[in-house]
Design a protein around this motif. Sequence first.
Motif, mmCIF file in Angstrom:
data_model
loop_
_atom_site.group_PDB
_atom_site.id
_atom_site.type_symbol
_atom_site.label_atom_id
_atom_site.label_comp_id
_atom_site.label_asym_id
_atom_site.label_seq_id
_atom_site.Cartn_x
_atom_site.Cartn_y
_atom_site.Cartn_z
ATOM 1 N N ALA A 1 21.307 43.906 64.144
ATOM 2 C CA ALA A 1 20.045 44.141 64.798
ATOM 3 C C ALA A 1 19.724 45.526 65.265
ATOM 4 O O ALA A 1 19.243 45.768 66.640
ATOM 5 C CB ALA A 1 20.036 42.833 66.077
ATOM 6 N N THR A 2 19.883 46.312 64.414
ATOM 7 C CA THR A 2 19.377 47.503 64.889
ATOM 8 C C THR A 2 18.581 48.298 63.859
ATOM 9 O O THR A 2 18.368 47.717 62.574
ATOM 10 C CB THR A 2 20.790 48.572 65.001
ATOM 11 N N ASP A 3 18.000 49.563 63.663
ATOM 12 C CA ASP A 3 17.148 50.281 62.937
ATOM 13 C C ASP A 3 18.183 51.005 61.917
ATOM 14 O O ASP A 3 19.432 51.341 62.063
ATOM 15 C CB ASP A 3 16.313 51.319 63.501
ATOM 16 N N LEU A 4 17.551 51.519 60.823
ATOM 17 C CA LEU A 4 18.107 52.117 59.787
ATOM 18 C C LEU A 4 17.559 53.337 59.418
ATOM 19 O O LEU A 4 16.324 53.768 59.199
ATOM 20 C CB LEU A 4 18.211 51.262 58.395
ATOM 21 N N VAL A 5 18.398 54.583 59.399
ATOM 22 C CA VAL A 5 17.969 55.776 58.888
ATOM 23 C C VAL A 5 18.417 56.245 57.429
ATOM 24 O O VAL A 5 19.674 55.989 57.151
ATOM 25 C CB VAL A 5 18.110 56.973 59.679
ATOM 26 N N VAL A 6 17.539 56.462 56.593
ATOM 27 C CA VAL A 6 17.816 56.802 55.193
ATOM 28 C C VAL A 6 17.519 57.976 54.910
ATOM 29 O O VAL A 6 16.662 58.749 54.930
ATOM 30 C CB VAL A 6 16.765 55.809 54.042
ATOM 31 N N ILE A 7 18.933 58.715 54.605
ATOM 32 C CA ILE A 7 18.604 60.274 54.238
ATOM 33 C C ILE A 7 18.728 60.206 52.666
ATOM 34 O O ILE A 7 19.687 59.865 52.274
ATOM 35 C CB ILE A 7 19.706 61.039 55.073
ATOM 36 N N MET B 1 21.875 52.683 69.251
ATOM 37 C CA MET B 1 22.564 52.293 68.029
ATOM 38 C C MET B 1 21.906 52.474 66.650
ATOM 39 O O MET B 1 20.683 51.682 66.714
ATOM 40 C CB MET B 1 23.317 50.936 68.140
ATOM 41 N N THR B 2 22.053 53.165 65.944
ATOM 42 C CA THR B 2 21.450 53.366 64.601
ATOM 43 C C THR B 2 22.317 53.521 63.455
ATOM 44 O O THR B 2 23.495 54.297 63.548
ATOM 45 C CB THR B 2 20.514 54.678 64.594
ATOM 46 N N ILE B 3 21.955 52.900 62.212
ATOM 47 C CA ILE B 3 22.945 53.016 61.128
ATOM 48 C C ILE B 3 22.428 53.972 60.311
ATOM 49 O O ILE B 3 21.032 54.104 60.075
ATOM 50 C CB ILE B 3 22.896 51.618 60.124
ATOM 51 N N LEU B 4 22.876 55.201 59.793
ATOM 52 C CA LEU B 4 22.365 56.100 58.677
ATOM 53 C C LEU B 4 22.918 55.872 57.444
ATOM 54 O O LEU B 4 24.428 55.572 57.411
ATOM 55 C CB LEU B 4 22.984 57.446 59.253
ATOM 56 N N VAL B 5 22.276 55.918 56.312
ATOM 57 C CA VAL B 5 22.898 55.688 55.016
ATOM 58 C C VAL B 5 22.348 57.070 54.193
ATOM 59 O O VAL B 5 21.434 57.330 54.136
ATOM 60 C CB VAL B 5 22.348 54.390 54.144
ATOM 61 N N ALA B 6 23.275 57.703 53.388
ATOM 62 C CA ALA B 6 23.211 58.757 52.612
ATOM 63 C C ALA B 6 22.974 58.240 51.329
ATOM 64 O O ALA B 6 23.831 57.480 50.412
ATOM 65 C CB ALA B 6 24.509 59.827 52.578
ATOM 66 N N VAL B 7 21.694 58.662 50.645
ATOM 67 C CA VAL B 7 21.471 58.023 49.522
ATOM 68 C C VAL B 7 21.578 58.906 48.170
ATOM 69 O O VAL B 7 19.996 59.724 48.198
ATOM 70 C CB VAL B 7 20.124 57.094 49.446
ATOM 71 N N PRO B 8 22.173 59.188 47.480
ATOM 72 C CA PRO B 8 21.923 60.134 46.242
ATOM 73 C C PRO B 8 21.303 59.385 44.969
ATOM 74 O O PRO B 8 21.238 58.066 45.299
ATOM 75 C CB PRO B 8 23.396 60.333 45.886
ATOM 76 N N LEU C 1 12.254 59.823 47.429
ATOM 77 C CA LEU C 1 13.135 58.439 47.174
ATOM 78 C C LEU C 1 12.110 57.428 46.836
ATOM 79 O O LEU C 1 11.008 57.447 47.324
ATOM 80 C CB LEU C 1 13.597 57.908 48.583
ATOM 81 N N ASP C 2 12.491 56.793 45.604
ATOM 82 C CA ASP C 2 11.537 55.689 45.193
ATOM 83 C C ASP C 2 11.573 54.497 46.092
ATOM 84 O O ASP C 2 12.521 53.882 46.571
ATOM 85 C CB ASP C 2 12.287 55.182 43.941
ATOM 86 N N GLU C 3 10.292 54.358 46.753
ATOM 87 C CA GLU C 3 10.107 53.487 47.852
ATOM 88 C C GLU C 3 10.286 52.111 47.578
ATOM 89 O O GLU C 3 10.458 51.158 48.250
ATOM 90 C CB GLU C 3 8.746 53.695 48.573
ATOM 91 N N SER C 4 10.218 51.720 46.119
ATOM 92 C CA SER C 4 10.319 50.358 45.772
ATOM 93 C C SER C 4 11.864 49.905 46.017
ATOM 94 O O SER C 4 12.099 48.591 46.001
ATOM 95 C CB SER C 4 10.099 50.265 44.352
ATOM 96 N N ILE C 5 12.907 50.862 46.249
ATOM 97 C CA ILE C 5 14.204 50.296 46.378
ATOM 98 C C ILE C 5 14.571 50.108 47.983
ATOM 99 O O ILE C 5 15.413 49.687 48.271
ATOM 100 C CB ILE C 5 15.313 51.354 45.837
ATOM 101 N N LEU C 6 13.226 50.468 48.712
ATOM 102 C CA LEU C 6 13.922 50.526 50.159
ATOM 103 C C LEU C 6 13.802 48.974 50.863
ATOM 104 O O LEU C 6 12.884 48.270 50.130
ATOM 105 C CB LEU C 6 12.788 51.399 50.848
ATOM 106 N N PRO C 7 14.528 48.661 51.488
ATOM 107 C CA PRO C 7 14.573 47.353 52.092
ATOM 108 C C PRO C 7 13.121 47.080 52.916
ATOM 109 O O PRO C 7 12.827 47.904 53.482
ATOM 110 C CB PRO C 7 15.795 47.176 52.877
ATOM 111 N N ARG C 8 12.581 45.761 53.042
ATOM 112 C CA ARG C 8 11.426 45.397 54.003
ATOM 113 C C ARG C 8 11.919 44.633 54.892
ATOM 114 O O ARG C 8 11.051 44.603 55.955
ATOM 115 C CB ARG C 8 10.557 44.632 52.871
ATOM 116 N N ASP C 9 12.994 44.128 55.237
ATOM 117 C CA ASP C 9 13.316 43.538 56.218
ATOM 118 C C ASP C 9 13.993 44.001 57.352
ATOM 119 O O ASP C 9 14.433 43.241 58.463
ATOM 120 C CB ASP C 9 14.101 42.298 55.918
ATOM 121 N N VAL C 10 14.119 45.475 57.289
ATOM 122 C CA VAL C 10 14.622 46.167 58.600
ATOM 123 C C VAL C 10 13.791 47.309 58.908
ATOM 124 O O VAL C 10 13.073 47.850 57.943
ATOM 125 C CB VAL C 10 16.276 46.643 58.321
ATOM 126 N N GLU C 11 13.779 47.845 60.102
ATOM 127 C CA GLU C 11 13.074 49.018 60.722
ATOM 128 C C GLU C 11 13.802 50.083 60.070
ATOM 129 O O GLU C 11 14.903 50.259 60.184
ATOM 130 C CB GLU C 11 13.131 48.942 62.232
#
Length: 120
Positions: free
Chosen positions: A28-34, A1-8, A41-51
Motif C-alpha cells: 500500500a505504497t507508491d512506486l518510483v520508476v527510474i 515508504m516508497t518502492i523504487l524500480v530500475a527499468v532498463p 519509457l513506453d507509457e503503455s507498460i506502466l501499471p495503472r493500479d498504483v500511484e
Amino acid sequence: MTILVAVPESPEGRYALGAAAAEAKSCATDLVVINLGLRRLDESILPRDVELTVIERSGPQRGPADSVLEYVAQNPAISRLVIGMKRRTPVGKAVFGSVSQRLLLESPVPVLAVKPESAA
C-alpha cells in the motif's frame, strides 16, 4: 515508504516493473520508476493500479548504477529497490560489469531481485 524500480530497455526491466508494482500494491505504497534506457519509457507498460512517478535518465553522462544509487541516497523515503536479473556465465560476469550486481552490493536499502521465467 516508497518502492523504487530500475527499468532498463529489456525483458528483465519490464518484468521488474511488474514485480515492483505488485510489491507497491501489497505494501500500500507508491512506486518510483527510474528509466535506465536512453529513450523515453513506453507509457503503455506502466501499471495503472498504483500511484507512480517516472524519473527519466538524462543522457549517458552518468552510468545507470550511479543514477540509481544517487537517487536512493537523495530520497530517504525509498524503502526497497526492485531490479531485474538475467542469467550470465561466470566469464561474462568477470569480463563485463553488471549494473544489477553493483546495485545488489552497494544499495543502502534492501533489494528485491527478480528474474523472468524465460531467463532461467
